[in-house]
Enzyme design. Structure first.
Site, PDB file in Angstrom:
ATOM      1  N   ASN A 159      -9.047 -28.982  13.323  1.00  0.00           N
ATOM      2  CA  ASN A 159      -8.269 -30.031  13.979  1.00  0.00           C
ATOM      3  C   ASN A 159      -7.314 -30.591  12.947  1.00  0.00           C
ATOM      4  O   ASN A 159      -7.739 -31.241  11.988  1.00  0.00           O
ATOM      5  CB  ASN A 159      -9.166 -31.143  14.517  1.00  0.00           C
ATOM      6  CG  ASN A 159     -10.064 -30.666  15.643  1.00  0.00           C
ATOM      7  OD1 ASN A 159      -9.671 -29.838  16.457  1.00  0.00           O
ATOM      8  ND2 ASN A 159     -11.281 -31.186  15.693  1.00  0.00           N
TER       9      ASN A 159
ATOM     10  N   CYS B 215     -12.212 -34.946  -1.393  1.00  0.00           N
ATOM     11  CA  CYS B 215     -11.557 -34.580  -2.647  1.00  0.00           C
ATOM     12  C   CYS B 215     -12.596 -34.245  -3.730  1.00  0.00           C
ATOM     13  O   CYS B 215     -13.716 -34.771  -3.723  1.00  0.00           O
ATOM     14  CB  CYS B 215     -10.664 -35.724  -3.132  1.00  0.00           C
ATOM     15  SG  CYS B 215      -9.032 -35.768  -2.338  1.00  0.00           S
TER      16      CYS B 215
ATOM     17  N   HIS C 233      -5.374 -32.732  -1.875  1.00  0.00           N
ATOM     18  CA  HIS C 233      -5.497 -33.565  -0.679  1.00  0.00           C
ATOM     19  C   HIS C 233      -4.330 -33.375   0.297  1.00  0.00           C
ATOM     20  O   HIS C 233      -4.455 -33.676   1.474  1.00  0.00           O
ATOM     21  CB  HIS C 233      -5.572 -35.038  -1.124  1.00  0.00           C
ATOM     22  CG  HIS C 233      -5.832 -36.017  -0.043  1.00  0.00           C
ATOM     23  ND1 HIS C 233      -7.055 -36.132   0.600  1.00  0.00           N
ATOM     24  CD2 HIS C 233      -5.028 -36.956   0.531  1.00  0.00           C
ATOM     25  CE1 HIS C 233      -6.997 -37.087   1.507  1.00  0.00           C
ATOM     26  NE2 HIS C 233      -5.774 -37.607   1.490  1.00  0.00           N
TER      27      HIS C 233
ATOM     28  N   HIS D 166      -7.552 -34.732   4.475  1.00  0.00           N
ATOM     29  CA  HIS D 166      -7.710 -33.640   3.506  1.00  0.00           C
ATOM     30  C   HIS D 166      -7.829 -32.320   4.283  1.00  0.00           C
ATOM     31  O   HIS D 166      -8.699 -32.184   5.136  1.00  0.00           O
ATOM     32  CB  HIS D 166      -8.964 -33.862   2.657  1.00  0.00           C
ATOM     33  CG  HIS D 166      -9.040 -32.960   1.465  1.00  0.00           C
ATOM     34  ND1 HIS D 166      -8.967 -33.431   0.165  1.00  0.00           N
ATOM     35  CD2 HIS D 166      -9.158 -31.609   1.352  1.00  0.00           C
ATOM     36  CE1 HIS D 166      -9.062 -32.408  -0.669  1.00  0.00           C
ATOM     37  NE2 HIS D 166      -9.177 -31.295   0.033  1.00  0.00           N
TER      38      HIS D 166
ATOM     39  N   HIS E 275      -8.869 -29.246   5.990  1.00  0.00           N
ATOM     40  CA  HIS E 275     -10.174 -28.614   6.092  1.00  0.00           C
ATOM     41  C   HIS E 275     -10.382 -28.073   7.499  1.00  0.00           C
ATOM     42  O   HIS E 275      -9.648 -28.402   8.425  1.00  0.00           O
ATOM     43  CB  HIS E 275     -11.284 -29.622   5.772  1.00  0.00           C
ATOM     44  CG  HIS E 275     -11.440 -30.707   6.795  1.00  0.00           C
ATOM     45  ND1 HIS E 275     -10.574 -31.785   6.892  1.00  0.00           N
ATOM     46  CD2 HIS E 275     -12.354 -30.891   7.799  1.00  0.00           C
ATOM     47  CE1 HIS E 275     -10.950 -32.572   7.875  1.00  0.00           C
ATOM     48  NE2 HIS E 275     -12.025 -32.061   8.462  1.00  0.00           N
TER      49      HIS E 275
ATOM     50  N   GLN F 106     -13.841 -26.693  10.217  1.00  0.00           N
ATOM     51  CA  GLN F 106     -15.277 -26.814  10.426  1.00  0.00           C
ATOM     52  C   GLN F 106     -15.841 -25.503  10.975  1.00  0.00           C
ATOM     53  O   GLN F 106     -15.120 -24.692  11.568  1.00  0.00           O
ATOM     54  CB  GLN F 106     -15.585 -27.954  11.398  1.00  0.00           C
ATOM     55  CG  GLN F 106     -15.154 -29.321  10.915  1.00  0.00           C
ATOM     56  CD  GLN F 106     -15.601 -30.421  11.858  1.00  0.00           C
ATOM     57  OE1 GLN F 106     -16.792 -30.571  12.146  1.00  0.00           O
ATOM     58  NE2 GLN F 106     -14.653 -31.197  12.341  1.00  0.00           N
TER      59      GLN F 106
ATOM     60  N   SER G  95     -10.406 -36.939  11.457  1.00  0.00           N
ATOM     61  CA  SER G  95     -10.799 -38.210  10.835  1.00  0.00           C
ATOM     62  C   SER G  95     -10.515 -38.257   9.346  1.00  0.00           C
ATOM     63  O   SER G  95     -10.656 -39.311   8.722  1.00  0.00           O
ATOM     64  CB  SER G  95     -12.295 -38.457  11.076  1.00  0.00           C
ATOM     65  OG  SER G  95     -13.067 -37.407  10.518  1.00  0.00           O
TER      66      SER G  95
ATOM     67  N   CYS H 161     -10.982 -40.492  -0.698  1.00  0.00           N
ATOM     68  CA  CYS H 161     -11.227 -39.383   0.233  1.00  0.00           C
ATOM     69  C   CYS H 161     -12.617 -38.785   0.023  1.00  0.00           C
ATOM     70  O   CYS H 161     -13.004 -38.464  -1.101  1.00  0.00           O
ATOM     71  CB  CYS H 161     -10.162 -38.296   0.047  1.00  0.00           C
ATOM     72  SG  CYS H 161     -10.487 -36.778   0.972  1.00  0.00           S
TER      73      CYS H 161
END
Length: 357
Positions: free
Chosen positions: A162, A55, A122, A173, A175, A177, A170, A52
């Site tokens: 997303n 990570c 993760h 993990h 997250h 933006q 994509s 990943c």
């Protein structure tokens, strides 16, 4: 003729935030489905993935290595959608007075983008994080807002997540933006336009007035606490779309009290837990915050009323999603499940995540 039935008769609903309409067709909920089936989330990710890019301690695509972070961590996006350093765009003099320039308008735009990892783990999404850990995410959002406000000339900071492969994510993990640009993007700009028009006509805040009606009717409210309400908007497009709305007229994250930050963390956890519990899967969605620009102009700060949008695609189960196609693309959005029916289903779900039972 019988009385009009909102749960059975087709009708249109108005969205005052975007000055748009949506077609509601509740009688279509019984139609058979032979279309695409999504792959259900398995919730079987390990807490660490050596492959990943997000990570702790791993190398990213650019070769840069993540620190062994132990909490929420952010960095400048290696593949940012906007560039920080680029030449200004200047319309050629020969094009300024012709038809092409009238129709083919161009603006250069500069900015910067960030990735914010919610946790070093993760496999830890918002609904399975603790309220204190989600509070760290909110603190990071706030700190980044203030940093960009102090150090950049950029206008607007759009925070979004997303979640899930079906939303184009994509990397699994957990997250979000942050895209920061010189302009206010189209969707929040539409909202500011509507807020401004409503204020000019009624001398009050559109979202404050909307909240007063929702609080009185209760039928679309999913959950609430002292500072926030999570509801299915009257004009919702997506089947289980929700909005988290501040109860007081606060413009942006830095305006929040400590209690409000805790309450936001709490309601985010509860709402996303209900999402996961709906179809017993890691529920996909696109989520975003709408608030005052980091450098507001004119009345933008006074007009801004903090809220969050959640747009989840799932319709009938973990594998059946709503698609905006056909009529939705060429005419106007349409939904089958009414906002009230969706709110009732979400409201009655357990607040404890299914994985913890």
């Amino acid at each position: 003729m019988s009385e009009f039935d909102f749960n059975n008769n087709s009708h249109r609903r108005y969205n005052p935030l975007l000055d748009s309409w949506i077609l509601v067709s509740p009688h279509r909920t019984q139609r058979p489905w032979q279309g695409q089936q999504e792959k259900a989330s398995t919730d079987s990710l390990a807490s660490y993935d050596p492959k990943c890019y997000l990570c702790p301690g791993n190398a990213r695509m650019t070769g840069e290595q993540n620190p062994r972070y132990e909490s929420t961590y952010y960095f400048v996006n290696d593949f940012a959608a906007v560039k920080l350093d680029q030449p200004d765009y200047v319309t050629p003099e020969a094009d300024k007075e012709n038809i092409k320039n009238r129709l083919f308008k161009v603006q250069g735009t500069k900015g910067t983008c960030f990735v914010i990892c919610f946790s070093p783990k993760h496999n830890v999404t918002l609904p399975v994080m603790s309220v204190p850990d989600i509070r760290v995410v909110i603190n990071t959002w706030t700190d980044l807002y203030l940093k960009l406000q102090a150090e950049t000339p950029f206008k607007y900071m759009q925070i979004f997540e997303n979640k899930g492969a079906s939303m184009g994510c994509s990397n699994p993990h957990p997250h979000c933006q942050v895209w920061c640009t010189e302009n206010v993007p189209t969707e929040p700009a539409k909202e500011f336009s509507s807020l401004r028009s409503y204020s000019a006509e009624h001398d009050s805040c559109l979202l404050c007035d909307y909240l007063s009606v929702e609080s009185a009717e209760k039928s679309r409210i999913v959950i609430e606490n002292d500072s926030f309400v999570a509801l299915v908007p009257f004009w919702a497009v997506w089947p289980f779309e929700t909005m988290i709305l501040a109860k007081s007229h606060v413009a942006s994250l830095p305006s929040f009290s400590e209690i409000q930050k805790n309450d936001l963390a709490s309601i985010v956890k509860t709402l996303t837990t209900k999402y996961d519990n709906l179809f017993l899967t890691s529920f996909p969605y696109s989520m975003g915050l709408h608030q005052a620009p980091i450098h507001p102009v004119g009345d933008e700060y006074e007009l801004a009323h903090f809220h969050m949008h959640f747009y989840p695609p799932l319709l009938r189960g973990a594998t059946v999603r709503k698609f905006l196609v056909g009529y939705e693309l060429l005419a106007e959005p349409q939904r089958d499940l009414t906002a009230e029916q969706a709110a009732d289903r979400l409201r009655t779900l357990d607040d404890v995540h299914y994985s913890e039972k």
